[in-house]
Scaffold this motif. Sequence first.
Motif, PDB file in Angstrom:
ATOM      1  N   GLN A 219      23.198  23.149  50.032  1.00 42.28           N
ATOM      2  CA  GLN A 219      22.765  21.806  50.377  1.00 42.28           C
ATOM      3  C   GLN A 219      22.476  20.979  49.117  1.00 42.28           C
ATOM      4  O   GLN A 219      22.555  19.748  49.150  1.00 42.28           O
ATOM      5  CB  GLN A 219      21.525  21.855  51.267  1.00 42.28           C
ATOM      6  CG  GLN A 219      21.776  22.475  52.632  1.00 42.28           C
ATOM      7  CD  GLN A 219      20.527  22.549  53.476  1.00 42.28           C
ATOM      8  OE1 GLN A 219      19.634  21.696  53.363  1.00 42.28           O
ATOM      9  NE2 GLN A 219      20.425  23.551  54.329  1.00 42.28           N
ATOM     10  N   PHE A 220      22.121  21.667  48.027  1.00 45.81           N
ATOM     11  CA  PHE A 220      21.875  20.965  46.760  1.00 45.81           C
ATOM     12  C   PHE A 220      23.121  20.199  46.321  1.00 45.81           C
ATOM     13  O   PHE A 220      23.042  19.027  45.917  1.00 45.81           O
ATOM     14  CB  PHE A 220      21.462  21.964  45.679  1.00 45.81           C
ATOM     15  CG  PHE A 220      21.488  21.390  44.288  1.00 45.81           C
ATOM     16  CD1 PHE A 220      20.447  20.592  43.826  1.00 45.81           C
ATOM     17  CD2 PHE A 220      22.577  21.613  43.445  1.00 45.81           C
ATOM     18  CE1 PHE A 220      20.483  20.044  42.549  1.00 45.81           C
ATOM     19  CE2 PHE A 220      22.612  21.072  42.172  1.00 45.81           C
ATOM     20  CZ  PHE A 220      21.562  20.286  41.724  1.00 45.81           C
ATOM     21  N   PHE A 221      24.282  20.851  46.399  1.00 44.51           N
ATOM     22  CA  PHE A 221      25.523  20.214  45.967  1.00 44.51           C
ATOM     23  C   PHE A 221      25.908  19.068  46.912  1.00 44.51           C
ATOM     24  O   PHE A 221      26.442  18.047  46.474  1.00 44.51           O
ATOM     25  CB  PHE A 221      26.644  21.258  45.901  1.00 44.51           C
ATOM     26  CG  PHE A 221      26.357  22.360  44.928  1.00 44.51           C
ATOM     27  CD1 PHE A 221      26.534  22.159  43.569  1.00 44.51           C
ATOM     28  CD2 PHE A 221      25.888  23.586  45.361  1.00 44.51           C
ATOM     29  CE1 PHE A 221      26.267  23.164  42.648  1.00 44.51           C
ATOM     30  CE2 PHE A 221      25.616  24.601  44.464  1.00 44.51           C
ATOM     31  CZ  PHE A 221      25.797  24.398  43.103  1.00 44.51           C
ATOM     32  N   ARG A 222      25.624  19.258  48.196  1.00 47.24           N
ATOM     33  CA  ARG A 222      25.879  18.186  49.152  1.00 47.24           C
ATOM     34  C   ARG A 222      25.021  16.969  48.839  1.00 47.24           C
ATOM     35  O   ARG A 222      25.509  15.827  48.811  1.00 47.24           O
ATOM     36  CB  ARG A 222      25.586  18.678  50.574  1.00 47.24           C
ATOM     37  CG  ARG A 222      25.826  17.648  51.671  1.00 47.24           C
ATOM     38  CD  ARG A 222      25.494  18.259  53.032  1.00 47.24           C
ATOM     39  NE  ARG A 222      25.739  17.305  54.109  1.00 47.24           N
ATOM     40  CZ  ARG A 222      24.879  16.369  54.482  1.00 47.24           C
ATOM     41  NH1 ARG A 222      23.713  16.258  53.852  1.00 47.24           N
ATOM     42  NH2 ARG A 222      25.173  15.537  55.470  1.00 47.24           N
ATOM     43  N   SER A 223      23.736  17.190  48.576  1.00 44.45           N
ATOM     44  CA  SER A 223      22.829  16.088  48.230  1.00 44.45           C
ATOM     45  C   SER A 223      23.250  15.429  46.922  1.00 44.45           C
ATOM     46  O   SER A 223      23.167  14.204  46.775  1.00 44.45           O
ATOM     47  CB  SER A 223      21.388  16.599  48.115  1.00 44.45           C
ATOM     48  OG  SER A 223      20.930  17.075  49.355  1.00 44.45           O
ATOM     49  N   PHE A 224      23.696  16.250  45.978  1.00 44.28           N
ATOM     50  CA  PHE A 224      24.150  15.716  44.694  1.00 44.28           C
ATOM     51  C   PHE A 224      25.351  14.789  44.895  1.00 44.28           C
ATOM     52  O   PHE A 224      25.415  13.693  44.317  1.00 44.28           O
ATOM     53  CB  PHE A 224      24.531  16.856  43.751  1.00 44.28           C
ATOM     54  CG  PHE A 224      24.994  16.395  42.396  1.00 44.28           C
ATOM     55  CD1 PHE A 224      24.082  16.050  41.411  1.00 44.28           C
ATOM     56  CD2 PHE A 224      26.359  16.287  42.115  1.00 44.28           C
ATOM     57  CE1 PHE A 224      24.517  15.612  40.167  1.00 44.28           C
ATOM     58  CE2 PHE A 224      26.798  15.848  40.890  1.00 44.28           C
ATOM     59  CZ  PHE A 224      25.867  15.506  39.898  1.00 44.28           C
ATOM     60  N   TYR A 225      26.293  15.196  45.754  1.00 44.15           N
ATOM     61  CA  TYR A 225      27.480  14.390  46.021  1.00 44.15           C
ATOM     62  C   TYR A 225      27.105  13.044  46.640  1.00 44.15           C
ATOM     63  O   TYR A 225      27.563  11.989  46.190  1.00 44.15           O
ATOM     64  CB  TYR A 225      28.441  15.137  46.940  1.00 44.15           C
ATOM     65  CG  TYR A 225      29.497  14.256  47.561  1.00 44.15           C
ATOM     66  CD1 TYR A 225      30.586  13.807  46.816  1.00 44.15           C
ATOM     67  CD2 TYR A 225      29.394  13.831  48.892  1.00 44.15           C
ATOM     68  CE1 TYR A 225      31.544  12.973  47.373  1.00 44.15           C
ATOM     69  CE2 TYR A 225      30.346  13.003  49.450  1.00 44.15           C
ATOM     70  CZ  TYR A 225      31.414  12.580  48.694  1.00 44.15           C
ATOM     71  OH  TYR A 225      32.348  11.748  49.241  1.00 44.15           O
ATOM     72  N   PHE A 228      25.256  10.781  44.181  1.00 44.56           N
ATOM     73  CA  PHE A 228      26.193  10.166  43.235  1.00 44.56           C
ATOM     74  C   PHE A 228      26.947   9.020  43.905  1.00 44.56           C
ATOM     75  O   PHE A 228      27.118   7.940  43.324  1.00 44.56           O
ATOM     76  CB  PHE A 228      27.179  11.219  42.720  1.00 44.56           C
ATOM     77  CG  PHE A 228      28.229  10.661  41.799  1.00 44.56           C
ATOM     78  CD1 PHE A 228      27.937  10.381  40.471  1.00 44.56           C
ATOM     79  CD2 PHE A 228      29.518  10.417  42.266  1.00 44.56           C
ATOM     80  CE1 PHE A 228      28.912   9.856  39.625  1.00 44.56           C
ATOM     81  CE2 PHE A 228      30.489   9.891  41.433  1.00 44.56           C
ATOM     82  CZ  PHE A 228      30.183   9.618  40.103  1.00 44.56           C
ATOM     83  N   ARG A 229      27.380   9.256  45.145  1.00 49.49           N
ATOM     84  CA  ARG A 229      28.094   8.221  45.891  1.00 49.49           C
ATOM     85  C   ARG A 229      27.213   6.997  46.093  1.00 49.49           C
ATOM     86  O   ARG A 229      27.667   5.857  45.988  1.00 49.49           O
ATOM     87  CB  ARG A 229      28.533   8.799  47.232  1.00 49.49           C
ATOM     88  CG  ARG A 229      29.261   7.808  48.112  1.00 49.49           C
ATOM     89  CD  ARG A 229      29.519   8.395  49.481  1.00 49.49           C
ATOM     90  NE  ARG A 229      29.906   7.354  50.423  1.00 49.49           N
ATOM     91  CZ  ARG A 229      29.948   7.509  51.721  1.00 49.49           C
ATOM     92  NH1 ARG A 229      29.632   8.672  52.252  1.00 49.49           N
ATOM     93  NH2 ARG A 229      30.310   6.533  52.530  1.00 49.49           N
ATOM     94  N   LEU A 230      25.938   7.223  46.391  1.00 51.54           N
ATOM     95  CA  LEU A 230      25.011   6.112  46.604  1.00 51.54           C
ATOM     96  C   LEU A 230      24.833   5.293  45.329  1.00 51.54           C
ATOM     97  O   LEU A 230      24.826   4.053  45.363  1.00 51.54           O
ATOM     98  CB  LEU A 230      23.659   6.659  47.074  1.00 51.54           C
ATOM     99  CG  LEU A 230      22.540   5.637  47.288  1.00 51.54           C
ATOM    100  CD1 LEU A 230      22.928   4.640  48.375  1.00 51.54           C
ATOM    101  CD2 LEU A 230      21.245   6.350  47.662  1.00 51.54           C
ATOM    102  N   LYS A 231      24.700   5.960  44.191  1.00 52.57           N
ATOM    103  CA  LYS A 231      24.553   5.252  42.916  1.00 52.57           C
ATOM    104  C   LYS A 231      25.788   4.417  42.609  1.00 52.57           C
ATOM    105  O   LYS A 231      25.680   3.279  42.120  1.00 52.57           O
ATOM    106  CB  LYS A 231      24.302   6.260  41.784  1.00 52.57           C
ATOM    107  CG  LYS A 231      22.918   6.895  41.825  1.00 52.57           C
ATOM    108  CD  LYS A 231      22.731   7.882  40.698  1.00 52.57           C
ATOM    109  CE  LYS A 231      21.347   8.520  40.744  1.00 52.57           C
ATOM    110  NZ  LYS A 231      21.173   9.525  39.673  1.00 52.57           N
TER     111      LYS A 231
END
Length: 249
Positions: A219-225, A228-231
């Motif tokens: 889930q960490f990598f999902r949140s990271f993705y 990043f998309r939000l930024k």
Amino acid sequence: MKLASKKIVLTNGSSELGKELLSNLLSQGALVVVGDITPEEIPNHANLQKYKIDPSKPDQIERLIESAIETLDKIDVFIINSEQVTFAEDDKENWNQLKYLFQTNSLGPIFAIQKLTNLISVGLHIISVSSNLSIYPTPGYGLYGSSKLAFDYFWDSYRKQIGKSFQFSRVMADVPTHSNPNQLAKKVVQSILRPKRTRYETWKLWFQVQFLKFLPFSQFFRSFYYGFRLKEEKRTKNSPSHAGLLTED
């Protein structure tokens, strides 16, 4: 169970999914009542009755259900398709928008289920269509996910509370940018014909949910993705070129 002469109520029939669903249902002989905020956008059909309703207002939901029973004599299937999706707006303090979001995504559907199960004693099949974004915390979709979690909790609890008098089916859609209305509509039709507690739009989505369930660290990598998309989304919106385009419009 075949669709011919089945009596079905659908909310938000003017959406992309709604139009695909109506095409499938009506072509197979179903009798359909639609509640929609813009019913004029839905093509007329001999087996279709349209009502103008706001899915965030309980009196209009109640009117849709009572009108559907009056028109169809009974309701075999009620499809909850009313959903308000927001992205990258979690930090905007807009009380009216926040209230409408929760009324549409949680309070309205909860009230509809309560009304339906109080009016109809047995045999009703309720189908909810929802994005998988509410399953795990997702940057950019905080408001949407929180508004859906309240309904999801009620759905799971009430389904167990009410027993086998009614059927509850949930169809999980992919994220809005990846979802295919035609594919999703077929899954909803499958749920009508062969009721199942949960169906997924694609096998890839099912695999993704199972993967995150059994390997929670992923889930960490999902949140990271999504972070990043939000930024990137916010950077694009705040860029001078984007501001210039808005000014020209």
